[in-house]
Write an enzyme that holds these catalytic residues in place. Structure first.
Site, PDB file in Angstrom:
ATOM      1  N   GLY A  71      27.878  -9.599  27.629  1.00  0.00           N
ATOM      2  CA  GLY A  71      28.945  -8.860  28.292  1.00  0.00           C
ATOM      3  C   GLY A  71      30.333  -9.373  28.000  1.00  0.00           C
ATOM      4  N   GLY A 100      32.414  -3.223  19.833  1.00  0.00           N
ATOM      5  CA  GLY A 100      33.632  -3.903  20.269  1.00  0.00           C
ATOM      6  C   GLY A 100      34.817  -2.958  20.355  1.00  0.00           C
ATOM      7  N   ASP A 101      34.854  -1.948  19.485  1.00  0.00           N
ATOM      8  CA  ASP A 101      35.928  -0.967  19.534  1.00  0.00           C
ATOM      9  C   ASP A 101      35.822  -0.109  20.792  1.00  0.00           C
ATOM     10  OD1 ASP A 101      36.554  -1.964  17.007  1.00  0.00           O
ATOM     11  OD2 ASP A 101      35.350  -0.454  16.006  1.00  0.00           O
TER      12      ASP A 101
END
Length: 309
Positions: A222, A248-249
């Site tokens: 997380g 991640g984007d």
């Protein structure tokens, strides 16, 4: 309007194979082609969340034209890419359907001439005038100064536009010193920036270096957020199988949309973690499984420690 900057845009190509074996010929079961680069992925997720989004950066050659054709077919995303002489890069992801693992091949990007970089700076300042927030994402193509993001952050701050920075290495180091509102490194990027492999200590160090808020991506564990209001940890309900490219984007898109909507930090982090997990289930970067996202929203665990700020 949310502005996303992708200086090193890409055409993302994803191949799916039954099992990836070195030194072997493979039959591809499916191919997807999408506009890519970190900020482009962020923009596509933001648009899917209902935010008007503008993409800027560079596009060149046949690959750049293909990227822009895909962008034109993306609802909610405005193309404000500048043309350059060099060809836009391609990234190739090979998904092993047996294991769920992904192998990534990334080209370096076009050579940006000084005149092209100067034209971009003027273009960027014009776009800032209509922006509610800006995301600066990804690697720098050859020819762009290593301190480019630091200069773009200063311009955004002068225009009173909050800025998120998502990059690595020396561009991250210099960018953090320019005092962005938010940085979103992963554990490796954070360790390279601070020299510490302890995320709790490293996030504090990154804040001391200039970032107002640091949200560290811990992969399947997380997010860890250190903000002026306190520290939060957001954890998904379990590990997702699939293609992690673009996860991640999606975190960046969740955080940026939450900033614009002025959501409390726990809600921003919940959204970011749910989007990231739902992106792993999607077939290509810049997309997320809508049904999975809505289910995950109620299953993300957020804990707080306001004693550390």
């Amino acid at each position: 309007m949310i502005l996303t900057v992708t200086l090193n845009t890409a055409l993302d190509i994803t191949y799916r194979v039954g099992a990836l074996r070195p030194h072997a010929s493979h039959r591809v079961s499916a191919v997807t082609e999408r506009p890519g680069g970190k900020g482009v992925n962020v923009a596509r997720v933001l648009a899917a969340l209902g935010h008007e989004t503008t993409v800027t950066g560079f596009a060149g050659g046949a690959t750049g034209r293909a990227l822009q054709e895909h962008l034109a077919a993306t609802p909610g995303v405005r193309d404000a890419l500048l043309p350059v002489t060099g060809p836009t890069r391609r990234t190739v992801a090979v998904v092993d359907e047996l294991t769920g693992d992904t192998t990534q091949l990334n080209e370096p990007g076009p050579q940006i001439a000084p005149a092209e970089w100067g034209a971009f700076l003027d273009h960027y300042e014009e776009l800032l005038a209509g922006a509610s927030a800006v995301a600066l994402c990804g690697s720098l193509p050859p020819g762009v100064p290593v301190g480019a993001y630091a200069g773009l952050i200063k311009a955004a701050r002068s225009a009173a536009v909050p800025v998120l920075l998502d990059t690595s290495g020396e561009p991250l180091r210099r960018g953090v010193a320019a005092r962005p509102d938010l940085v979103k490194p992963n554990t490796d990027e954070l360790a390279e920036l601070t020299g510490s492999h302890d995320p709790a200590r490293a996030t504090q160090d990154a804040r001391r270096r200039g970032a107002r808020t640091v949200v560290a991506s811990l992969g399947a564990q997380g997010l860890l957020a250190l903000t002026p209001e306190g520290r939060w940890r957001a954890v998904p309900p379990g590990r997702e199988r699939g293609n992690p490219t673009g996860a991640g984007d999606s975190v960046a898109a969740g955080l940026l949309s939450g900033l614009v909507e002025q959501l409390p930090w726990p809600d921003r982090l919940t959204r970011a973690v749910a989007l990231s997990a739902a992106t792993v289930r999607a077939p290509a970067a810049g997309e997320f499984d809508r049904l999975a996202y809505e289910k995950l929203l109620g299953r993300v665990t957020v804990t707080t420690d306001v004693s550390v700020a």
